[in-house]
Motif scaffolding. Structure first.
Motif, PDB file in Angstrom:
ATOM      1  N   TYR A 179       0.793  -1.095   0.089  1.00 27.82           N
ATOM      2  CA  TYR A 179       0.128   0.127  -0.072  1.00 27.82           C
ATOM      3  C   TYR A 179       0.884   1.176  -0.033  1.00 27.82           C
ATOM      4  O   TYR A 179       0.406   2.505   0.256  1.00 27.82           O
ATOM      5  CB  TYR A 179      -0.855   0.029   1.270  1.00 27.82           C
ATOM      6  N   ASP A 180       2.072   1.243  -0.284  1.00 28.98           N
ATOM      7  CA  ASP A 180       2.876   2.294  -0.339  1.00 28.98           C
ATOM      8  C   ASP A 180       2.945   3.241   0.834  1.00 28.98           C
ATOM      9  O   ASP A 180       2.709   4.463   0.592  1.00 28.98           O
ATOM     10  CB  ASP A 180       2.934   3.007  -1.738  1.00 28.98           C
ATOM     11  N   PHE A 181       3.381   2.503   1.818  1.00 24.08           N
ATOM     12  CA  PHE A 181       3.353   3.509   3.109  1.00 24.08           C
ATOM     13  C   PHE A 181       4.216   4.726   3.074  1.00 24.08           C
ATOM     14  O   PHE A 181       3.883   5.732   3.512  1.00 24.08           O
ATOM     15  CB  PHE A 181       3.480   2.591   4.313  1.00 24.08           C
ATOM     16  N   LYS A 182       5.387   4.414   2.320  1.00 33.58           N
ATOM     17  CA  LYS A 182       6.185   5.668   2.235  1.00 33.58           C
ATOM     18  C   LYS A 182       5.602   6.876   1.901  1.00 33.58           C
ATOM     19  O   LYS A 182       6.150   7.855   2.053  1.00 33.58           O
ATOM     20  CB  LYS A 182       7.468   5.158   1.224  1.00 33.58           C
ATOM     21  N   SER A 183       4.470   6.793   0.859  1.00 31.39           N
ATOM     22  CA  SER A 183       4.107   7.980   0.296  1.00 31.39           C
ATOM     23  C   SER A 183       2.795   8.337   1.176  1.00 31.39           C
ATOM     24  O   SER A 183       2.073   9.706   0.787  1.00 31.39           O
ATOM     25  CB  SER A 183       3.624   7.763  -1.031  1.00 31.39           C
ATOM     26  N   ILE A 184       2.396   7.780   2.366  1.00 30.94           N
ATOM     27  CA  ILE A 184       1.397   8.325   3.194  1.00 30.94           C
ATOM     28  C   ILE A 184       1.784   9.518   3.921  1.00 30.94           C
ATOM     29  O   ILE A 184       2.812   9.252   4.879  1.00 30.94           O
ATOM     30  CB  ILE A 184       0.848   7.099   3.961  1.00 30.94           C
TER      31      ILE A 184
END
Length: 513
Positions: A59-64
């Motif tokens: 879920y691409d946490f780095k971009s949250i």
């Protein structure tokens, strides 16, 4: 003179320890003005910490970077959705939902059906949720009762048991309470009873016997556990000692931290077995998924939502649960006096997980709430939308007006009998029968009408819904049903309300034996 000196020393010990909680209480006081900011910090910390997990990469946490990002990216989850990931964790795989090693799994049915849930417990969640919450509950209680002598004696914790998880080394599955006892700081064992060996026994009735024998001569000042199961232990202790009340056994007993089931059905029974005017009852919301709330005022039964643990909260209006596109709100957006299903993201790797409990906020700044029931524990067979909170309040009123005492109960719809009559059927085990069963039923029915306009509408002129029916359960029925299910002890609960007849029909069959 010596006894007086000892009491002064013990009282001073509690006051000295209470001072160590002052900085923490100041942090809790910040809930009043900065709830939204606190929760946002929690969310961003959780997301950042789990960014390199399989889930974080998916879920691409780095971009949250905000709640809006989080809300758009991740779907709402139920246990069925995360079950395959939990299976991998139980088999020994790691870094799936949470980066640290997951060795412990809290076994929870949520209800008492035959299927169990296995909820991952991380070392972070033990520290920043459960143990932190235990300390906070004591800190808040000492603030409420500054004359307390809490630390003059020991705490009796009534928990469950655990067992090895599959064939994975050093991995355990069991009741959350057993996992907490297993991993607790050894220093805490100096002020806790019974011994770990007894506390973790798996055979419930032998455990009750052993706990009673080992604690009768201790100086117990505080209790922690599920009200229904604690009553079993208290009665065993009174039976063994020949005493009428528990304060005759433990004269310094002053507080019971209770949770797991609503306390309302048990209030009068506790008044009988503990008659001391100095006794206090503090409600806590400590579930397998996390610790969410603690009563923070003696004269206010609502609980303070604990918002700076490793838990981020979201809420779905109860009437939108199960719809295709429900509205989902963060804490800042909730309304008072409205039923919500609670959704959590935690430091155990539960992400936007709907736990199945429903709550209603009664105050903001700080946020205080009541547990109102379960998303699956209600009766809405005829559009009446009866929830557990309605049931508890209605039964309390019926008991107060008829002198009855209730041990356990469940209720379900009768969809249509041979006379085409629909109604609610209540199966109730009484500790003390009402002066009139018909009067009890009438008061309960009238109270439910007052509490719930949908129920009142469906009961109008008996057209859609006939008067409720009460069946008296034989003594020990609910105990026997739990035993049949292998669910004695721990945090296992009787399903209070059900929208079908699966539970109640099993119990009625057992009631006739």
């Amino acid at each position: 003179m010596l006894l007086a000196s000892i009491n002064i020393i013990c009282m001073n010990r509690t006051k000295l320890i209470a001072k160590t909680f002052e900085s923490r209480l100041k942090a809790i006081d910040e809930y009043t003005h900065h709830a939204g900011e606190i929760q946002e910090r929690v969310l961003l910390h959780l997301v950042k910490y789990a960014a390199k997990t399989e889930w974080g990469k998916k879920y691409d946490f780095k971009s949250i970077h905000s709640y809006d990002d989080f809300k758009k990216r991740l779907p709402i989850q139920t246990y069925e959705d995360i079950k395959p990931y939990v299976a991998l964790l139980r088999s020994g795989q790691q870094n799936i939902l949470w980066p640290s090693t997951i060795r412990w799994f809290a076994k929870s049915s949520g209800t008492t059906n035959d299927k169990s849930k296995f909820l991952p417990i991380s070392k972070e969640s033990l520290e920043d949720i459960h143990y932190k919450a235990g300390k906070d509950a004591v800190a808040l209680y000492l603030r409420m009762n500054p004359e307390s002598q809490f630390f003059s004696g020991k705490g009796l914790i009534l928990g469950g048991s655990h067992s090895p998880n599959m064939n994975v080394n050093h991995s355990l599955v069991g009741d959350l309470s057993a996992i907490l006892i297993q991993n607790i700081n050894p220093l805490v064992n100096l002020i806790r009873v019974p011994s770990k060996k007894i506390a973790l026994m798996d055979e419930w009735e032998s455990k009750i016997e052993a706990i009673a024998n080992s604690t009768i001569n201790e100086n117990v000042t505080n209790l922690s556990g599920v009200p229904s199961w604690f009553l079993v232990l208290i009665r065993k202790i009174l039976e063994k000692t020949g005493k009428m009340t528990l304060e005759e056994v433990w004269p310094n007993l002053e507080v019971f931290f209770h949770g797991g089931v609503a306390f309302t059905p048990y209030v009068e029974q506790y008044k009988q077995v503990i008659q001391s005017p100095n006794m206090h009852y503090i409600e806590t919301y400590n579930a397998s998924e996390g610790y969410f709330g603690t009563q923070s005022e003696l004269d206010d039964p609502s609980m303070l939502l604990m918002i700076d643990y490793g838990i981020f909260y979201e809420f779905i209006p109860l009437d939108e649960v199960g719809t295709e596109h429900p509205h989902i709100y963060c804490l800042d957006e909730v309304e008072l006096n409205k039923n919500y299903a609670m959704v959590i993201s935690t430091s155990s790797g539960l992400w936007r997980y709907m736990i199945g409990d429903t709550v209603m906020f009664v105050k903001k700044n700080p946020y205080k709430f009541h547990i109102t029931g379960r998303t699956k524990h209600f009766i809405n067979a005829f559009g009446e939308e009866l929830i557990v909170d309605n049931a508890e309040k209605g039964l309390a009123k019926a008991c107060a007006q008829t002198g009855a005492l209730i041990s356990e109960y469940t209720a379900a719809p009768v969809f249509m009998d041979k006379r085409a009559k629909c109604r609610h059927q209540w199966l109730i085990e009484f500790n003390k029968m009402p002066d009139s069963l018909e009067n009890f039923a009438a008061i309960l029915d009238a109270s439910l009408k007052e509490l719930n306009s949908d129920y009142e509408a469906k009961r109008w002129k008996n057209i859609a819904l006939q008067p409720l029916e009460i069946i008296v359960a034989r003594k020990g029925l609910f105990h026997d049903w739990l035993a049949m299910k292998g669910k004695l002890g721990g945090q296992h609960k009787i399903p209070r309300l059900s929208n079908n007849r699966d539970y109640i029909d099993e119990m009625l069959t057992l009631n006739d034996r």
